[in-house]
Write an enzyme that holds these catalytic residues in place. Sequence first.
Site, PDB file in Angstrom:
ATOM      1  N   LYS A  19      35.562  41.498 -15.608  1.00 14.40           N
ATOM      2  CA  LYS A  19      34.821  43.271 -15.220  1.00 14.40           C
ATOM      3  C   LYS A  19      32.740  42.554 -15.185  1.00 14.40           C
ATOM      4  O   LYS A  19      32.867  41.211 -15.237  1.00 14.40           O
ATOM      5  CB  LYS A  19      34.756  43.984 -16.012  1.00 14.40           C
ATOM      6  N   ASP A  58      35.782  29.953   0.690  1.00 13.15           N
ATOM      7  CA  ASP A  58      35.918  31.400   0.548  1.00 13.15           C
ATOM      8  C   ASP A  58      34.954  32.440   1.050  1.00 13.15           C
ATOM      9  O   ASP A  58      34.351  33.878   0.891  1.00 13.15           O
ATOM     10  CB  ASP A  58      37.053  32.232  -0.940  1.00 13.15           C
TER      11      ASP A  58
END
Lengths: 414, 362
Positions: A60, A174
Amino acid sequence: MELEKCYFKDGYLIDDESNEPLSFHRVNSVEILYEKKKKRAKFIGNYVLGDMLGEGSYSKVKEVLDRITLERRAFKIMKKKRLRKIPNGEQNVQREIELLCRLNHANVIKLIETFYNEEKQKLYIVMEYCVAVLQELLDSVPDKKLPIWQSHGYFSQLLDGLEYLHSKGVIHKDIKPGNLLINTSGTVKISDFGVSELLDSFSQSDIISTSQGSPAFQPPEIARGCESFHGFKIDIWSSGVTLFNITTGSYPFEGDTVYKLFENISKGEFTIPSDLDESLSSLIRGMLDVDPDSRFSLIEIRNHDWLRKKLIKNCSPVTIPTRPNGDALRSMTVLPYLQNLHYPSESSIDIWKGSYSTETSDQNKNENTSANYLSAATGSQGKKKFCGRSTTSHKSSKNKFFGCSGIKSFCQQS
Amino acid sequence: MPLFGKSHKNPFELIKSVQEALIAVEKGDKKAEKATEDLSKNLVSIKNLLYGSGDNEPQIDIAVAQLAQELYNSNLLLMLINNLSRIEFEAKKDVAQIFNNILRRQIGTRCPTVEYICTKPEILYTLMKGYEKHDIALNSGSMLRECARYEALAKIMLYSPDFYNFFLYVEVSTFDIASDAFSTFKELLTRHKILSSEFLEANYDNFFSEYQNLLNSGNYVTKRQSLKLLGELLLDRHNFTVMTKYISNQDNLKLMMTLLKDRSRNIQFEAFHVFKVFVANPNKPKPILDILLRNKEKLVDFLTKFQTDRADDEQFNDEKAYLIKQIRELKPSEDTRASSSNQLSSQQSSSSSSSHHQHPSA
């Protein structure tokens, strides 16, 4: 009606605290009030917690405020239990931390410090605060693309960051709009080094054998399943897909399944929408060259006409979208918590609704000051750079809690 | 045109009057004082044209294009730079601002000013020489760094013989000039990766023999900054060949070992980050391996006690532990075993003292 709306809005703000799935608790009838849940300030280390910024498969992310320097920061919170369930989760996190410690560049996200709470089994990673993700900008407009001049600006910053990473032997693997953050001054920050690889500084070539990046951004050599490939050229390809994506709003290669997608990528055939000008198309073609050897290098990209060109701002930029709660400025979300902490009686006043007009201007002021702090801090960091690697030592000297050995054991004890 | 205030000259007239004033200033006769004043005024007008002033927006493209064209035609940039010391203090700064603005001018993919300076490299040479005059050193420096952003100009500077003067400039006694020179020096060596790695490869011997002087400098700041820059250069992947060459030379290793024992902790720390590259190299040439083997015990001992108060710096401690392990596990290659055994002691002191008196030509 008015009340209902308000309630609804507020629900949005609050969902971050109660993350325990099965915690029943009884509410006394007197407590059932049509009053919003109070934002109780929470402190972890030297940070005051704000609202959640986002949630990934690993962690989170919450906004926090450093209570010593008053800088806005992002807090990545990872639960050990959750990490264990993800294949390579712990290694990826450890690698990301190790990599970020070594990096220091304007276009690469900075790691401030990390600490681990044994009791809660949670790892906290403190990072530079960025106000938005490039992907959010794309998603906020109907055609999912940015004006060419704006793309040009972001793309050249991406190149700067990438050149730095490659000079340090880091292959990101990425690159995509979802991993490019933007701060309040519009600087692009490359983030998410979870699947990156650091080359051995003595290996002459950049040949590597693994890649776990997002499928749509993978080059043909990976789509075809080659055993080994040139690492730096992977980042070039995915930056090419990124450029294609932010300028056209679509992807060069698509497919209903990953197999279909990879099949299309390995064919390497794609069409560039005819409304892109010739120089941009030729750049994209050069970056999306199926053959990694003839695919552009960073230097070739940099010397390409499209990058050397100064583009005219012929239309208004796509701006950072308004937060779901209606806050167009994306002000510091820590503030309501602090407000509640220090002035609990007034906290029923809804800051967001601007019913308290001074409040909003206060918020703005606050944001400005924190921005000033930020620039002051970066300034002093620049000076420090001059006197040794104290940035890293400074980072870790703040590591009072468990040091990094804590993190290591965290990542190893599985 | 504003109703009140000074009359506005067009770009052509501005350049003309700057030129005339400069000629008068150059002569240095009795008109010179008046000319200097005129010059300052006109430079302010040019600056305002480019940057705008107060409520006035910067001029539209046509006026700027005219101005730039006149600047090239009249060769005024070089004249201004040649006479920079004769210009008033504030006006010097205006010159730098005008120069930097004009330099950034772009038409499509072309940078006309950059192309212009490529045909007039004297501009760059004169600017580099600016570091020798302390009244214009910082202004020249700001213009140089702006030029260094462009690969073509950086190339001219790197490959000019005057580039080697930077080794003197970074050590001058005036601190602000020395550090300004150092940042320009660093910019030239790190901004354009491919360019600088080609330069370093092609001029390896010249460059590093001069660089050795910086590392041995008596000036603390020079020593420390150059050591840090060395680490940065060697660890940049673009400079792979240079690194391999550098860490194959035993004199360089000796120097780093000496610096590890420097009086200053910070120098020691920077030296550590270069020293580690020698040790981590998987293909150590024989002379390097020999030195490390001869000093094996001492190095392990030294590193174990080295800056132990940096307990918080995880990366540093990891690297230190890695180096200690590497050195412990060092095995002599077959042919060195005989020669190394009898020299085990007393070598470190001799190797360090030899590098103390080392001549850069070595």
